[in-house]
Design a protein around this motif. Structure first.
Motif: not given
Length: 311
Positions: A96-120
């Motif tokens: 989990r220590a190896r893939w956890g950071r990547l998963a969190l970063a991916g989830i963050g990017l997904l949330v930002v992308g979905l938010g940008a798509y929603w607002f724009t």
């Protein structure tokens, strides 16, 4: 008494059989070569005896046979178990220590992308759809009715009133059907009708130095004929230009202009031409009047109603 001939093989024989299997497994070329014929076991047994004899080891035939049988039965071969969900879960937890950071970063990017798509994209589309619905259901019907009422209040002529009623009915039907463009077009037509009725101006012959007051044209359909026009302009009571809709009889083009050529008989053309040649001044320049609340110009001279937009 138990049968001693069927007793289990001794441990050293088992270990030796396992060594035979290991020798065969690590000698791929030997296996391919010795197992190719019909008497493969006899030839393989002889070849194995030679290998062990070269190492100073004497192996009994039944031990060699056990090794060959074990190889064919894959008795001493290790077959890894398939990875079940429990193993996968344990592996994921351990790493989990190896893939956890990547998963969190991916989830963050997904949330930002979905938010940008929603607002724009999504939110503007929803606002636009809501605005269109409000315009069709509320704004346009009110505007259509208001423009219709202005026409009715501004004229007593039956023609414009009937035209206003037709445009109102068509506009309301278009709004109910969700046809925004058609409803807007009917509203604009009503507004144009209101403005045309409200306009009041006089039509006078242009009489300025360096500008023509009358022109003639040769029609394309009859090169031997001539069409005669007076160059006129529409002005309000203060002498300011007023733009009015004029249709060219040459190409059917409609434009809002304050100056155009009004077609007249040849006699009227000659009268104006002689009047201007006499002293450079046209004594009676006003040839028509458009009163508020009316659609048409009341002419004081004879005219066919045809017009041109350029000369």
């Amino acid at each position: 008494m138990p049968d001693t001939t069927a007793r289990a093989p001794a441990l050293d024989e088992t270990m030796l059989a396992m060594d035979v299997v290991d020798t065969i497994r690590h000698a791929d070329r030997l296996v391919e070569r010795e197992l190719g014929g019909t008497d493969r076991q006899a030839r393989l047994r002889e070849r194995l005896r030679e290998i062990y004899a070269s190492q100073g080891i004497e192996v009994a035939d039944h031990v060699l046979d056990q090794g060959i049988a074990a190889l064919e039965e894959k008795r001493f071969a290790y077959t890894p178990k398939g990875e079940g969900w429990q193993r996968s879960l344990a592996t994921a937890w351990a790493t989990r220590a190896r893939w956890g950071r990547l998963a969190l970063a991916g989830i963050g990017l997904l949330v930002v992308g979905l938010g940008a798509y929603w607002f724009t994209v999504v939110a503007p589309r929803q606002r636009e759809a809501a605005a269109i619905a409000r315009e069709l259901q509320q704004d346009l019907p009110r505007a259509l009715r208001a423009e219709h009422d202005r026409v009715v209040a501004g004229t007593q002529e039956p023609g414009p009133r009937a035209e206003a009623a037709r445009l109102l009915a068509e506009g309301e039907a278009a709004a109910r059907a969700g046809s925004l463009a058609d409803a807007r077009a009917r509203r604009q037509a009503l507004a144009d009708l209101t403005a045309r009725l409200a306009a009041a101006y006089t039509v006078r012959i242009v009489n300025r130095p360096g500008e023509p007051s009358a022109v003639w044209r040769v029609p394309a359909a009859n090169p031997r004929a001539r069409n005669y026009y007076l160059v006129v302009e529409a002005v309000d009571r203060d002498g300011r230009p007023v733009q009015v809709p004029v249709t060219s009889e040459e190409d059917g083009r409609v434009a809002r202009v304050s100056r155009w050529g009004q077609r007249v008989p040849e006699a009227e053309f000659e009268r104006v031409r002689r009047d201007k040649l006499a002293d450079g001044i046209i004594d009676q320049p006003v040839i028509g009047e458009k009163a508020a609340g009316t659609m048409d110009t009341r002419w004081t001279i004879q005219t066919s109603g045809g017009a041109i937009l350029s000369w």
